[in-house]
Design a protein around this motif. Structure first.
Motif, PDB file in Angstrom:
ATOM      1  N   PRO A 230       0.539  -1.009  -0.417  1.00 58.42           N
ATOM      2  CA  PRO A 230       0.160  -0.138   0.309  1.00 58.42           C
ATOM      3  C   PRO A 230       1.415   1.150   0.627  1.00 58.42           C
ATOM      4  O   PRO A 230       0.174   2.568  -1.085  1.00 58.42           O
ATOM      5  N   LEU A 231       1.840   1.528   0.852  1.00 57.49           N
ATOM      6  CA  LEU A 231       3.047   2.432   0.244  1.00 57.49           C
ATOM      7  C   LEU A 231       3.481   2.945  -0.636  1.00 57.49           C
ATOM      8  O   LEU A 231       3.207   4.022  -1.365  1.00 57.49           O
ATOM      9  N   ILE A 232       3.799   1.708  -1.130  1.00 55.57           N
ATOM     10  CA  ILE A 232       4.290   1.970  -2.953  1.00 55.57           C
ATOM     11  C   ILE A 232       3.052   2.598  -3.571  1.00 55.57           C
ATOM     12  O   ILE A 232       3.491   3.314  -4.633  1.00 55.57           O
ATOM     13  N   VAL A 233       1.768   1.215  -3.749  1.00 59.94           N
ATOM     14  CA  VAL A 233       1.076   1.956  -4.805  1.00 59.94           C
ATOM     15  C   VAL A 233       0.577   3.717  -4.416  1.00 59.94           C
ATOM     16  O   VAL A 233      -0.388   4.478  -4.898  1.00 59.94           O
ATOM     17  N   SER A 234       0.518   4.633  -2.544  1.00 58.63           N
ATOM     18  CA  SER A 234      -0.027   5.705  -3.055  1.00 58.63           C
ATOM     19  C   SER A 234       0.680   6.375  -2.814  1.00 58.63           C
ATOM     20  O   SER A 234       0.403   7.476  -3.437  1.00 58.63           O
ATOM     21  N   ARG A 235       2.494   5.953  -3.036  1.00 56.74           N
ATOM     22  CA  ARG A 235       3.014   7.032  -3.664  1.00 56.74           C
ATOM     23  C   ARG A 235       3.051   6.957  -5.399  1.00 56.74           C
ATOM     24  O   ARG A 235       4.439   7.489  -5.825  1.00 56.74           O
ATOM     25  N   ASN A 236       2.680   6.281  -5.612  1.00 61.28           N
ATOM     26  CA  ASN A 236       2.988   6.106  -7.309  1.00 61.28           C
ATOM     27  C   ASN A 236       3.939   5.654  -7.526  1.00 61.28           C
ATOM     28  O   ASN A 236       4.627   5.740  -8.589  1.00 61.28           O
ATOM     29  N   MET A 237       4.680   4.632  -7.108  1.00 59.86           N
ATOM     30  CA  MET A 237       5.788   4.486  -7.407  1.00 59.86           C
ATOM     31  C   MET A 237       6.139   3.077  -8.344  1.00 59.86           C
ATOM     32  O   MET A 237       7.140   2.316  -8.317  1.00 59.86           O
ATOM     33  N   ALA A 238       4.679   1.844  -8.805  1.00 64.02           N
ATOM     34  CA  ALA A 238       4.241   0.737  -8.812  1.00 64.02           C
ATOM     35  C   ALA A 238       5.489   0.288  -9.789  1.00 64.02           C
ATOM     36  O   ALA A 238       6.253  -0.507  -9.844  1.00 64.02           O
ATOM     37  N   PHE A 239       5.540   1.339 -10.870  1.00 66.27           N
ATOM     38  CA  PHE A 239       6.448   1.538 -12.672  1.00 66.27           C
ATOM     39  C   PHE A 239       7.896   1.203 -11.802  1.00 66.27           C
ATOM     40  O   PHE A 239       8.724   0.240 -11.987  1.00 66.27           O
ATOM     41  N   SER A 240       8.434   1.849 -11.516  1.00 60.04           N
ATOM     42  CA  SER A 240       9.636   1.980 -10.410  1.00 60.04           C
ATOM     43  C   SER A 240      10.150   0.150  -9.733  1.00 60.04           C
ATOM     44  O   SER A 240      11.253   0.059  -9.670  1.00 60.04           O
ATOM     45  N   VAL A 241       9.336   0.552  -8.609  1.00 56.05           N
ATOM     46  CA  VAL A 241       9.495  -0.998  -8.544  1.00 56.05           C
ATOM     47  C   VAL A 241       8.918  -2.161  -9.424  1.00 56.05           C
ATOM     48  O   VAL A 241       9.969  -3.141  -9.021  1.00 56.05           O
ATOM     49  N   HIS A 242       8.821  -2.195  -9.603  1.00 53.67           N
ATOM     50  CA  HIS A 242       8.368  -3.320 -11.353  1.00 53.67           C
ATOM     51  C   HIS A 242       9.456  -3.540 -11.760  1.00 53.67           C
ATOM     52  O   HIS A 242      10.203  -4.589 -11.970  1.00 53.67           O
ATOM     53  N   GLY A 243      10.531  -1.925 -12.446  1.00 51.81           N
ATOM     54  CA  GLY A 243      11.533  -2.238 -12.600  1.00 51.81           C
ATOM     55  C   GLY A 243      12.983  -2.649 -12.229  1.00 51.81           C
ATOM     56  O   GLY A 243      13.244  -3.252 -12.490  1.00 51.81           O
ATOM     57  N   THR A 244      12.586  -2.523 -10.602  1.00 57.84           N
ATOM     58  CA  THR A 244      13.814  -2.289 -10.193  1.00 57.84           C
ATOM     59  C   THR A 244      13.496  -3.956  -9.659  1.00 57.84           C
ATOM     60  O   THR A 244      14.749  -5.208  -9.743  1.00 57.84           O
ATOM     61  N   SER A 245      12.229  -4.376  -9.559  1.00 62.64           N
ATOM     62  CA  SER A 245      12.338  -6.284  -9.726  1.00 62.64           C
ATOM     63  C   SER A 245      12.540  -6.665 -10.544  1.00 62.64           C
ATOM     64  O   SER A 245      13.950  -7.899 -10.645  1.00 62.64           O
ATOM     65  N   GLU A 246      12.855  -6.573 -11.834  1.00 66.58           N
ATOM     66  CA  GLU A 246      13.569  -7.260 -12.867  1.00 66.58           C
ATOM     67  C   GLU A 246      14.685  -7.369 -12.896  1.00 66.58           C
ATOM     68  O   GLU A 246      15.290  -7.975 -13.641  1.00 66.58           O
ATOM     69  N   LEU A 247      15.206  -6.334 -12.397  1.00 62.69           N
ATOM     70  CA  LEU A 247      16.784  -5.662 -12.941  1.00 62.69           C
ATOM     71  C   LEU A 247      17.762  -6.700 -11.562  1.00 62.69           C
ATOM     72  O   LEU A 247      18.533  -7.032 -12.144  1.00 62.69           O
ATOM     73  N   ALA A 248      16.738  -6.750 -10.584  1.00 65.64           N
ATOM     74  CA  ALA A 248      17.119  -7.656  -9.075  1.00 65.64           C
ATOM     75  C   ALA A 248      17.614  -9.150 -10.133  1.00 65.64           C
ATOM     76  O   ALA A 248      18.354  -9.688  -9.709  1.00 65.64           O
ATOM     77  N   VAL A 249      16.103  -9.513 -10.656  1.00 69.54           N
ATOM     78  CA  VAL A 249      15.643 -10.698 -11.122  1.00 69.54           C
ATOM     79  C   VAL A 249      17.490 -11.268 -12.216  1.00 69.54           C
ATOM     80  O   VAL A 249      17.874 -12.329 -12.000  1.00 69.54           O
ATOM     81  N   THR A 250      17.283  -9.853 -13.519  1.00 70.86           N
ATOM     82  CA  THR A 250      18.436 -10.223 -13.894  1.00 70.86           C
ATOM     83  C   THR A 250      19.729 -10.553 -13.535  1.00 70.86           C
ATOM     84  O   THR A 250      20.921 -11.341 -14.281  1.00 70.86           O
ATOM     85  N   GLY A 251      20.108  -9.413 -12.776  1.00 74.52           N
ATOM     86  CA  GLY A 251      21.605  -9.561 -12.122  1.00 74.52           C
ATOM     87  C   GLY A 251      21.655 -10.488 -11.451  1.00 74.52           C
ATOM     88  O   GLY A 251      22.384 -11.215 -11.378  1.00 74.52           O
ATOM     89  N   GLY A 252      20.501 -11.475 -10.927  1.00 75.95           N
ATOM     90  CA  GLY A 252      20.527 -12.368  -9.383  1.00 75.95           C
ATOM     91  C   GLY A 252      20.890 -14.282 -10.910  1.00 75.95           C
ATOM     92  O   GLY A 252      21.478 -15.276 -10.698  1.00 75.95           O
ATOM     93  N   ALA A 253      20.784 -13.749 -12.002  1.00 79.76           N
ATOM     94  CA  ALA A 253      20.585 -14.752 -12.603  1.00 79.76           C
ATOM     95  C   ALA A 253      22.131 -14.661 -13.768  1.00 79.76           C
ATOM     96  O   ALA A 253      22.926 -15.217 -13.921  1.00 79.76           O
TER      97      ALA A 253
END
Length: 61
Positions: free
Chosen positions: A38-61
């Motif tokens: 809810p904190l991420i959605v209320s601050r309208n940061m959903a797109f940046s969090v989605h992009g960060t998670s995809e970069l983290a998966v790529t870095g982990g691979a």
């Protein structure tokens, strides 16, 4: 299938340390996601969090 849920099998599986660790990790991640979501959605940061998670998966691979 005479039983819907077999408690004996569940207790047997819970004897393994990796199962207990996985359930503990899932519970902690579930609590954190419930608090941060809810904190991420209320601050309208959903797109940046989605992009960060995809970069983290790529870095982990």
């Amino acid at each position: 299938m005479d039983k819907f849920f077999d408690f004996d099998k569940t207790l047997e599986v819970m004897q393994y340390a990796f199962v207990r660790d996985a359930l503990l990790a899932a519970a902690i991640l579930g609590l954190l996601a419930g608090v941060l979501g809810p904190l991420i959605v209320s601050r309208n940061m959903a797109f940046s969090v989605h992009g960060t998670s995809e970069l983290a998966v790529t870095g982990g691979a």
